[in-house]
Write an enzyme that holds these catalytic residues in place. Structure first.
Site, PDB file in Angstrom:
ATOM      1  N   GLU A 141       0.813  -1.215   0.000  1.00 34.21           N
ATOM      2  CA  GLU A 141       0.000   0.000   0.000  1.00 34.21           C
ATOM      3  C   GLU A 141       0.850   1.272   0.000  1.00 34.21           C
ATOM      4  O   GLU A 141       0.331   2.369  -0.183  1.00 34.21           O
ATOM      5  CB  GLU A 141      -0.986   0.000   1.169  1.00 34.21           C
ATOM      6  CG  GLU A 141      -0.345   0.013   2.524  1.00 34.21           C
ATOM      7  CD  GLU A 141      -1.347  -0.333   3.629  1.00 34.21           C
ATOM      8  OE1 GLU A 141      -2.443  -0.824   3.328  1.00 34.21           O
ATOM      9  OE2 GLU A 141      -1.003  -0.100   4.803  1.00 34.21           O
ATOM     10  N   SER A 142       2.158   1.108   0.149  1.00 36.78           N
ATOM     11  CA  SER A 142       3.047   2.270   0.055  1.00 36.78           C
ATOM     12  C   SER A 142       3.239   2.703  -1.401  1.00 36.78           C
ATOM     13  O   SER A 142       3.990   3.631  -1.671  1.00 36.78           O
ATOM     14  CB  SER A 142       4.400   1.923   0.670  1.00 36.78           C
ATOM     15  OG  SER A 142       4.904   0.727   0.098  1.00 36.78           O
TER      16      SER A 142
END
Lengths: 275, 267, 275, 267
Positions: free
Chosen positions: D64-65
């Site tokens: 999700e980064s």
């Protein structure tokens, strides 16, 4: 929006990719904002005689002036239909003003509206919200523009429906063997247009073993792309940053070539159909 | 947004400069140093780049191609020429350009050209004729103009003045000026103040306080009020005092001509 | 959202920037998604004794665990409040579970919701639309999440209100003398958080004469930034790509430091207040 | 999403591997080569990186980064470690990650850990106790999980089994599994199919066709049905046939342990 993700894209010859991807009646977006306009793919569509297409582009530019003049289009979805810095798109005007070679249905937006429609399409949303079209007659003309109320403030804003083309084609500098694509320079709306599409093709200047990271580069993973085709110079007369210069003389010359139906037809015969 | 004007012969007695040059110079003067300017293609781009070379070296140019703070060393033919990316502080996508940079009102002044304009500074770049479906003339369309006209803190319009282009009421409102006049902009919930001036090859028109009707505030040197009225499709009114625009300085003309010569592949 | 655009940002010492920008009661976003977390600015806020702040961050992380424990916060707007890869944020839990040192009001979202709230804020829109919170009890708990109907399809989607912090602070690698900022590595939501703010500060590792274009870099023009302050190592114990490594040992050690109120207070006294 | 499990002693008779190792190996096996996997931190990240080193070298990892197609050569402690950016095909912002990559359903499988889980695979990572405002235990919160659980084509949940964590009904539904069971997901208009399996340190639970209630389909070697039932907060039912998970191979264990040793600064 591709149905099944596979971790790689298929590298095939342009003619094969086009015949695989595009059927008569499809909605197609050949994007590229002044830079990286996929002319080679458009010429292949013309040679393959595709008909009844819904052509989607923010700036129809010469690429759609040619496709419209050659009778590929039933409908145009766009936001600015001029020859940048030169004047009119005569084939576009002839189709709208005189229905030649065929009547052309228009779905007309502003740049902000079109960009947000692609973004909604890329996001899997049915619409996007913007501060747009305020006081413009486009609001009343265009069915895909409506108003929406903010559920928090009650403010009225514009809503535009998402664009999800059957096929999006873009041009880029490089792809690697797996089909990962890298483009740089003015990025335009290509990422959104590609991610909004059901099927996609990227034409590239060249295949490379590894994509060298570059300032300002946009990298599109292979698993988001269906086909990659090698088409050196495939963006001419627009340009490919780092590979070619915009052929401004041709954009100027197109005014005379496209003004007359026969001159246009002869030019297309010689430079596209016979090519 | 619009096409480049073909160069027109000097009007009235021969001048050291053309009306088009006077127009570009007057537009450049209207762009203050240190401001953020959203630049349309054509004369606006010429004016903005001229301003940067004169009194406004710190003028920040933003083109809709996503080139923020670009410093082209020659005039681009299109809003997406490579030179704009090569010399920009940052290059972003079109979605970001309109959503993050234009829409929130970060831009001080939008510089637009128009095809047709009416007495309340509404712009038509869509169709001429009373039928959208069967237009007499099909114009290019909106491009970025509706949102530039709406979201910039103020707007500068630069276009040639003629009775054909300056009409009582535009056939199609592509980009809102002052709508029906008065506070009509507010009714549309617009954040930007609207057109502060229309700079033409004959003079300068500005919205009259209150009514927001465009009235003549400046005549360029050598242009008469009659010529300006004859070139306007509505009953052109004048400000209490009509000033004469300062003629272009030798430096303004020299730099403008150098700039025009650099336009790659210009017609 | 800065009121008056000026073409340059002002370069000032950190303490001056913080006291100029942040008042008691302000809503502040100190963003940085694991990477580039602006700890130096947070420590300055703690030293200046700011109170009643609404703290906004997707991941409160140690930076807000410290501010909450030191009593700076009245409210927390967030989406994931853990010590990444380690466990709990004990000061955050102590505030929520026992009201120590003060009760903490929560406005809780998902990452997707928070990211879209910043994007709406950066776009000058009052809300954003997403496919989110489906079947989640957050929908009922959080006032800034509502549903909205697509004006074209009638589909129900989630709407989240925009975030426009009074002040956003981010950390970056470099700024030039005019205050143009360049960051690279994981970009997170810093651009959106900065552009959504009424006032902004960027702390940087160093000032440079020219920003060397780099792969994957995000450049923020000076005219979108109010203040720039030089704070070398200002992201520790998180990291600054190309300048420092994430201090994973410290993140692990924080678990013991923060578990006990007195141990925490002593650590802050020694390492922040006395620093 | 959640914290790392502390290593637990082998249960029952001494084994050549721990239950946590069996859990990670079983999760890795469930990740097919060539699929796009949205990876939560903790055991999911261990499992996904293990799979890449075993049968699924072409498994595409998305964190999700905003690191798309990352190939870390050691285990990241957080979802935002620098190694994830250095080895990614592309690195994008968080807004783009969720809007352009997760939301439209481009991700084949989301791999999540949970704090509390109920019989319909709903996940609670928010609060324990019946009051949100005065919770008995405040958990970290949602993170990316609600949209990962909603938008990935399918979901894999990996977490330790205990009567405390596997509850009849979660106190707070953070991320939807099958809601009230049956077709309840469809009622919420979800595109993704939902959790295909819950892999624990004792065995594997899968949704029963029709009811979508989680039932035991596999027991790991050395684990008894009684142990699995005792570790479940609801009346755990079993599939018509409960299989025994193949024990970890020597290679699976060797590579898993090498991987674990590489986790920078792990507790």
């Amino acid at each position: 929006m591709t149905d099944a993700a596979t971790a790689t894209a298929t590298v095939v010859p342009l003619a094969e990719a086009i015949s695989e991807l595009v059927q008569d009646g499809d909605s197609v977006a050949l994007e590229g904002f002044t830079h990286l306009i996929p002319f080679a793919a458009a010429h292949e569509l013309i040679r393959q005689g595709r008909r009844e297409l819904t052509l989607i582009r923010m700036t129809p530019d010469l690429i759609y002036d040619q496709m419209i003049g050659m009778g590929c289009a039933r409908k145009l979805v766009f936001s600015w239909g001029g020859n940048p810095g030169v004047g009119s798109l005569h084939r576009f005007r002839d189709a709208v003003e005189h229905g030649w070679p065929a009547p052309l249905e228009l779905e007309e937006h502003s740049h902000a509206g079109m960009a947000n429609r692609y973004a909604a399409g890329a996001s899997g949303l049915p619409f996007a919200v913007l501060r747009g079209y305020a006081g413009s007659d486009l609001l009343a003309r265009t069915e895909t523009i409506r108003t929406i109320e903010c559920p928090f403030t009650g403010e009225q804003l514009a809503a535009v429906s998402a664009i999800n083309p059957d096929v999006t084609v873009i041009h880029a500098q490089q792809a690697d063997r797996e089909g990962n694509v890298q483009l740089w320079g003015i990025p335009g709306v290509q990422k959104e247009a590609l991610l909004a599409a059901r099927r996609s093709l990227v034409t590239v200047e060249e295949l490379v073993d590894t994509l060298e990271p570059r300032p300002g580069a946009v990298v599109l993973p292979a698993w988001a792309i269906d086909y990659v085709s090698v088409a050196p110079g495939g963006s001419h007369p627009s340009y490919t940053h780092g590979y070619s210069e915009r052929d401004n003389d041709f954009y100027v010359a197109w005014d005379a070539i496209s003004r007359d139906r026969d001159t246009f037809a002869r030019w297309m015969e010689t430079h596209v159909l016979a090519a | 947004m619009s096409s480049l004007p073909e160069t027109r012969e000097p009007v009235g007695e021969p001048l050291a400069w053309t009306p088009d040059e006077m127009m570009a110079v007057a537009a450049a003067r209207a762009l203050e140093d240190g401001k953020i300017c959203f630049v349309g293609i054509g004369v606006p781009s010429t004016a903005a780049n001229l301003a940067r070379r004169l009194h406004a070296p710190g003028l920040v140019l933003v083109y809709e191609s996503g080139t923020l703070g670009t410093r082209p060393d020659f005039l681009p033919l299109s809003i997406g020429d490579g030179i704009l990316a090569d010399t920009a502080t940052a290059v972003v996508g079109v979605v970001e350009t309109f959503n993050y940079w234009l829409q929130p009102g970060r831009i001080d002044i939008g510089c637009l050209a128009g095809a047709h304009l009416d007495r309340y500074a509404n712009i038509n770049t869509t169709v001429i004729g009373n039928s959208y479906d069967a237009p007499r003339v099909r114009l290019p369309g909106a491009g970025g103009a509706p949102e530039i006209a709406a979201s910039c803190r103020e707007v500068l319009i630069v276009m040639r003045q003629s009775p054909r282009a300056f009409v009582e009421r535009v056939d199609f409102v592509t980009s809102l000026g002052y709508g029906e006049g008065g506070d009509d902009r507010a009714r549309h919930g617009l954040t930007g103040a609207g057109p502060k001036a229309v700079i033409t090859d004959l003079g300068i028109l500005e919205p009259e306080p209150g009514t927001r009707e465009l009235v003549l505030t400046h005549l360029h040197p050598g242009v008469t009020l009659e010529e300006a009225r004859a070139a306007t499709g509505w009953e052109l009114r004048t400000a209490p005092e009509v000033e004469t625009t300062a003629p272009p300085s030798a430096e303004e003309i020299r730099i403008l001509r150098e700039l025009e010569q650099t336009r790659a592949g210009a017609a």
